[in-house]
Design an enzyme around this catalytic site. Structure first.
Site, PDB file in Angstrom:
ATOM      1  CG  ASP A 127      -1.773  -1.161   1.418  1.00 14.26           C
ATOM      2  OD1 ASP A 127      -2.456  -1.521   0.451  1.00 14.26           O
ATOM      3  OD2 ASP A 127      -1.795  -1.743   2.518  1.00 14.26           O
ATOM      4  NE  ARG A 135       1.006  -0.111   4.261  1.00 13.44           N
ATOM      5  CZ  ARG A 135       0.046   0.302   5.048  1.00 13.44           C
ATOM      6  NH1 ARG A 135       0.285   1.169   6.020  1.00 13.44           N
ATOM      7  NH2 ARG A 135      -1.190  -0.130   4.897  1.00 13.44           N
ATOM      8  NE  ARG A 195      -6.036   5.509   2.595  1.00 18.03           N
ATOM      9  CZ  ARG A 195      -6.577   4.324   2.928  1.00 18.03           C
ATOM     10  NH1 ARG A 195      -7.300   4.216   4.027  1.00 18.03           N
ATOM     11  NH2 ARG A 195      -6.382   3.278   2.170  1.00 18.03           N
ATOM     12  CE  LYS A 225      -6.006   2.054  -1.656  1.00 18.49           C
ATOM     13  NZ  LYS A 225      -4.895   1.473  -0.907  1.00 18.49           N
ATOM     14  CG  HIS A 226     -11.039   1.138  -0.735  1.00 17.39           C
ATOM     15  ND1 HIS A 226     -10.614   2.425  -0.571  1.00 17.39           N
ATOM     16  CD2 HIS A 226     -10.103   0.374  -0.117  1.00 17.39           C
ATOM     17  CE1 HIS A 226      -9.495   2.460   0.126  1.00 17.39           C
ATOM     18  NE2 HIS A 226      -9.149   1.233   0.414  1.00 17.39           N
ATOM     19  CG  HIS A 238      -9.403  -1.011   8.735  1.00 16.87           C
ATOM     20  ND1 HIS A 238      -9.461   0.068   7.903  1.00 16.87           N
ATOM     21  CD2 HIS A 238      -8.350  -1.756   8.328  1.00 16.87           C
ATOM     22  CE1 HIS A 238      -8.465  -0.014   7.019  1.00 16.87           C
ATOM     23  NE2 HIS A 238      -7.780  -1.106   7.257  1.00 16.87           N
ATOM     24  CG  ASP A 321      -9.712  -3.198   1.923  1.00 17.09           C
ATOM     25  OD1 ASP A 321      -8.523  -3.409   2.233  1.00 17.09           O
ATOM     26  OD2 ASP A 321     -10.286  -2.120   2.153  1.00 17.09           O
TER      27      ASP A 321
END
Ligand SMILES: *[C@@H]1O[C@H](CO)[C@@H](O)[C@H](O)[C@H]1NC(C)=O
Ligand SMILES: *[C@@H]1O[C@H](CO)[C@@H](O)[C@H](O)[C@H]1NC(C)=O
Ligand SMILES: *[C@@H]1O[C@H](CO)[C@@H](O)[C@H](O)[C@H]1NC(C)=O
Length: 637
Positions: A127, A135, A195, A225-226, A238, A321
């Site tokens: 990601d 990351r 984002r 995405k998403h 999440h 996801d």
């Protein structure tokens, strides 16, 4: 003559293999020929099922199932786990990727471990969106999609894709879970916000596609995405299962548009959301938590097969996801949700189980999924034709991006290249321009506002909200020293703190000017004691509001930087100047995590002129139906 004869024989063998796959071919020949049909014909059912799985191993406990630690180098246990299951891919997280050379070697070792038993090289994904979600420890962070939206410079969207693509490619990471194609229309969105490129359908459609093309130009697979869209939610999938209740017409003319634009421009992968979209599919299925609930997109055949592949014409690979997210696991269980997603025509299942040691009971979830999918094939709820079609899509993608032709040679030369590319000075220079151009000036006192001119008496109180507070303060002091501005500062971190005589007030009393950060993540439990932090509730809002009014009462100019979701700027009408920066990460262990705070400081001190335009509508905190600062708003000086 002889040599050319040999070549022509080889070529015709290759050609023949693609057409009919001679029986005496083994998998090696199929891979050499890069014939997807041939490869598929040599795969067992189990291999086809695990080709559809993408595990992670950010943390692992070697030897026993005790405390885990971040995986930066391959170990024999993970190698045997990869070799046992013959997965289709892996996903890396920050603990796997702290350093450039180490990351490249780890990726090589992952591919080698897989090749012990599996002739089909792995998709290696991550990601690396840029901004809040990055990351690579030494990669270029970039200011994030909403900041890029605020620049209104489409070249920057392309450059984000190119820069990230070049860095991932140099490391052997062949796919990226980006761009975000969500339209952030909901100010209470706790998980997408910065984002997203913004709240405007065509801006998001244009920029997401430019970003994707930038990635693809560096031979990295992009993932929009998403799907069908996570921008209009007030819950984070999440933790909860969000429900988007918009009408079908609205969803087709908004949420789906950026995905359709990306599809029309040939995007190869799309990630699903664990979100209910009753206007698209109102089918209910039994939930393990009790009762029947509306099927989330990840498990919906109507949404993935009929709408995405059928109506929208997507022929690429659909990836889920993370399948460990509570929205899915709580309602459908780990194994059943993967079975249902495959029936819905999902191709890649991301993180279907996350074992962290060899004896972890979570290891058996892979076996249960394999057995379950085989059972579904026996029952006819899933067919061999569907499985073959899905694996064919995956193999075609791997062929298109050269993954089938993976070659782990020349590691030393690749390391040299990666060290010169990842986080390069060229990339950072573009990153700085993007961040500068994003800064959006919301209000500014024409006399006491920006630029902040210092003199011999100037002392600046710096009040910042972050979890690891010193990082944001360091970002400011580091930038001041880069700008050659020598001024005493009085820092204070107000995480979980209410404004009081000792908290904020004392620092303002000692200063002539104040630089204040505000960071809102609407319902972040760790930031707000589990209380939903709307714009009128919680220290994250009341501290800055009180600081502004107190500084005004003492006639001290206060410069407020909105560090994350820009919706908080509506609170700061009394601030001497208010800027939106769209990025909150500070300076940590010698690295400027995001370029946004330095850019805001350059604007406050007059080194850079503000040119950003709001990429979202900002609503009144008193009347959330009234737009206070519209999309496109932004002062210049
Ligand atoms: C993973 O390991 C790191 C230390 O390397 C630790 O800080 C973190 O809490 C671990 N995460 C999990 C989910 O165990
Ligand atoms: C989701 O929205 C639909 C349509 O408004 C509604 O019927 C359904 O009950 C909602 N589901 C949940 C879980 O809130
Ligand atoms: C702005 O300042 C005025 C005058 O001090 C005060 O009445 C008002 O409540 C303040 N507004 C906010 C949003 O803090």
């Amino acid at each position: 003559m002889k040599i050319s004869g040999i070549i022509s024989v080889t070529v015709s063998l290759l050609a023949a293999s693609i057409a009919q796959t001679p029986d005496d071919y083994v998998m090696d020949d199929c891979i050499k020929c890069q014939s997807v049909k041939c490869i598929l014909s040599k795969m067992t059912v189990e291999e086809k099922i695990t080709q559809k799985m993408i595990p992670e191993f950010r943390n692992w406990s070697v030897g026993s199932c005790g405390a885990t630690s971040g995986v930066t180098v391959m170990n024999s246990e993970i190698a045997s786990y990869l070799a046992k299951y013959k997965f289709g891919g892996v996903i890396l997280f920050a603990p796997n990727t702290p350093q450039t050379q180490q990351t490249l070697v780890l990726v090589d070792d992952i591919q080698q471990a897989n090749l012990q038993t599996n002739k089909i090289p792995l998709l290696v994904t991550i990601d690396q969106e840029g901004g809040a979600v990055t990351r690579l420890g030494q990669g270029t962070m970039l200011p994030g999609s909403m900041a890029v939206g605020a620049t209104r410079n489409p070249n920057y969207a392309s450059q984000c894709g190119q820069i990230i693509g070049e860095e991932l490619s140099a490391l052997g990471i062949n796919a990226n879970n980006a761009p975000d194609a969500d339209i952030n229309t909901n100010p209470l969105n706790p998980v997408i916000n910065v984002r997203s490129f913004g709240s405007d359908t065509s801006l998001v459609a244009e920029y997401a596609t430019l970003y994707y093309k930038g990635l693809a130009s560096k031979n990295v697979i992009a993932t929009a995405k998403h799907f069908p869209g996570h921008g209009d939610t007030t819950a984070d999938s999440h933790f909860f299962l969000p429900n988007v209740t918009s009408s079908k017409d609205y969803v087709y003319s908004h949420e789906l548009v950026p995905f359709q634009t990306a599809i029309d421009n040939g995007i190869d992968m799309i990630m699903t959301a664990h979100i209910q979209y009753p206007a698209l599919d109102s089918t209910t299925i039994p939930s393990k938590a009790g009762g029947d609930i509306i099927v989330p997109a990840t498990l919906s055949k109507v949404i993935l097969n009929d709408i995405l592949r059928g109506e929208m014409g997507f022929q690429g690979v659909v990836i889920s996801d993370a399948m460990n997210m509570d929205a899915i696991v709580t309602n459908f269980g780990q194994v059943d949700s993967v079975r249902l997603s495959f029936q819905a025509s999902l191709d890649f299942s991301l993180m279907p189980s996350i074992p962290t040691c060899l004896a972890d009971p979570l290891m058996s979830v892979f076996d249960q999924i394999i057995a379950g999918v085989k059972q579904d094939i026996a029952d006819g709820t899933y067919t061999m034709e569907e499985l073959d079609a899905s694996v064919t899509r995956i193999l075609n993608l791997k062929k298109k991006y050269g993954i089938l032709a993976y070659d782990g040679s020349n590691q030393a030369a690749r390391i040299t290249n990666a060290l010169s590319v990842v986080g390069s000075a060229d990339h950072k220079a573009i990153e700085t321009q993007m961040a500068n151009d994003a800064i959006t000036l919301i209000n500014n006192d024409p006399v006491r506002g920006i630029p902040l001119n210092i003199d011999a008496n100037t002392k600046i109180a710096i009040l910042m909200p972050e979890v690891a507070p010193e990082k944001q303060i360091l970002a400011i002091t580091q930038t001041l020293s880069e700008l050659g501005i020598n001024v005493p500062v009085i820092p204070f971190s107000y995480l979980n703190t209410q404004f009081s005589a000792t908290a904020g007030q004392a620092q303002i009393d000692q200063a002539t000017h104040v630089i204040l950060g505000s960071q809102i993540i609407v319902n972040s439990p760790e930031l707000d004691g589990g209380v939903i932090n709307t714009v009128s509730n919680g220290w994250a809002t009341t501290f800055p509001l009180n600081a502004i009014n107190y500084a005004n009462s003492k006639n001290k100019p206060i410069f407020t930087i909105s560090l994350r979701s820009p919706y908080d700027v509506a609170n700061f009408v009394n601030s001497t100047a208010t800027l939106a920066a769209y990025g909150y990460k500070g300076y940590d262990a010698g690295v400027m995590m995001e370029p946004n705070i330095p850019a805001a400081i350059r604007v406050i001190f007059g080194n850079v002129k503000p040119v950003g335009k709001l990429p979202v509508d900002i609503y009144s905190p008193i009347d959330p139906t009234t737009i206070m600062y519209p999309y496109g708003y932004g002062l210049t000086i």
